[in-house]
Design an enzyme around this catalytic site. Structure first.
Site, PDB file in Angstrom:
ATOM      1  N   ALA A  29      45.205 -27.287 101.448  1.00  0.00           N
ATOM      2  CA  ALA A  29      45.294 -27.277  99.536  1.00  0.00           C
ATOM      3  C   ALA A  29      46.992 -28.383  99.108  1.00  0.00           C
ATOM      4  CB  ALA A  29      46.663 -25.912  98.686  1.00  0.00           C
ATOM      5  N   ASN A  30      47.220 -28.622  98.332  1.00  0.00           N
ATOM      6  CA  ASN A  30      48.288 -29.645  98.130  1.00  0.00           C
ATOM      7  C   ASN A  30      49.269 -29.143  97.575  1.00  0.00           C
ATOM      8  OD1 ASN A  30      47.025 -31.870  99.041  1.00  0.00           O
ATOM      9  ND2 ASN A  30      46.264 -32.792  97.257  1.00  0.00           N
ATOM     10  N   ARG A  31      50.506 -29.628  97.404  1.00  0.00           N
ATOM     11  CA  ARG A  31      51.791 -29.099  97.432  1.00  0.00           C
ATOM     12  C   ARG A  31      51.372 -29.186  95.875  1.00  0.00           C
ATOM     13  NH1 ARG A  31      55.628 -26.794 100.729  1.00  0.00           N
ATOM     14  NH2 ARG A  31      55.625 -27.871 102.833  1.00  0.00           N
ATOM     15  N   VAL A  96      44.382 -33.133  93.119  1.00  0.00           N
ATOM     16  CA  VAL A  96      43.508 -32.708  93.316  1.00  0.00           C
ATOM     17  C   VAL A  96      43.157 -32.592  95.280  1.00  0.00           C
ATOM     18  CG1 VAL A  96      40.500 -33.032  93.796  1.00  0.00           C
ATOM     19  CG2 VAL A  96      42.585 -32.792  91.768  1.00  0.00           C
TER      20      VAL A  96
END
Ligand code: C5P
Length: 221
Positions: A29-31, A96
């Site tokens: 995931a991204n922050r 994204v």
């Protein structure tokens, strides 16, 4: 002008991170808190627009007066965005994930003698670029660029590469406290050059961006 400058307009906003499964319990995931994207959706709704917010997993409340579509992965986000078109304006504020795991495991990957797993990654679709070059392109396509260096230069390159009308660039170096924080300092890169806005709350950035969008759309209906 007026208090509802986006009345009759359809606005699409992406927000939050995407989660790309590694196995049933782990994700890549991204922050991203979703705060800036959600604030833009809320501001557009207050400006009278018919707003669809496509959001990855976030811990914040749905904005008032907005249709929210929840997704997990980049591919789901692209499908939800395409299903929400046509729109007059699309603002891509989601963080994204650039890559996903080529084949996510159907069972939890166990620690063991084999050592750490090697995760083969494949590139995710670029949602903004796909929509900006697609047959259903909104009149106005706005992207974000979270950078830790060469903020404006990178944003200018992104404007061209992704065929966006505006890129809102912000410096997300850890020292700035933008990530998860209340405030944001942005540079709005457009065809006519760069506007550097003073530091303000994410809510104020959202208001100002919506006002700018209404101005650019003007009478173009
Ligand atoms: O290239 P970069 O990820 O920095 O570009 C950021 C902009 O592109 C943001 O507007 C983001 O929402 C959008 N984007 C996207 N799909 C991707 C990657 C980025 O829509 N796969």
């Amino acid at each position: 002008g007026g208090s509802k400058p986006l009345a009759g307009r359809r606005v699409l906003v992406t927000s939050g991170p995407t989660h790309e499964p590694i196995d049933p319990v782990r994700v890549l995931a991204n922050r991203s808190s979703g705060r800036q994207g959600h604030a833009i959706a809320a501001a557009a709704a207050r400006a009278g627009a018919d707003v669809t917010l496509v959001s990855g997993p976030v811990a914040i409340a749905d904005p008032a007066g907005v249709a929210v579509v929840r997704v997990e992965t980049a591919r789901q986000m692209l499908a939800a965005v395409e299903a929400a078109l046509p729109a007059d304006v699309a603002v891509f504020a989601a963080a994204v994930a650039d890559w996903r795991v080529a084949e996510d495991a159907s069972q939890k990957i166990k620690k063991g003698a084999g050592g750490p797993p090697l995760l083969a990654l494949v590139e995710n679709p670029d949602i903004l670029a796909t929509v900006a070059r697609g047959a259903n392109r909104p009149t106005l396509v706005v992207g974000f660029a979270a950078e830790t260096e060469n903020v404006v230069e990178n944003a200018k390159a992104k404007l061209v590469r992704k065929a966006a009308d505006f890129i809102v660039a912000n410096d997300v170096s850890p020292a700035g406290g933008v990530m998860g924080g209340d405030d944001n300092t942005v540079h709005v890169v457009g065809p006519a050059g760069v506007e550097s806005w003073p530091a303000m709350s994410k809510a104020a950035v959202a208001e100002a961006l919506v006002a700018r969008i209404a101005e650019v759309l003007g009478g173009a209906s």
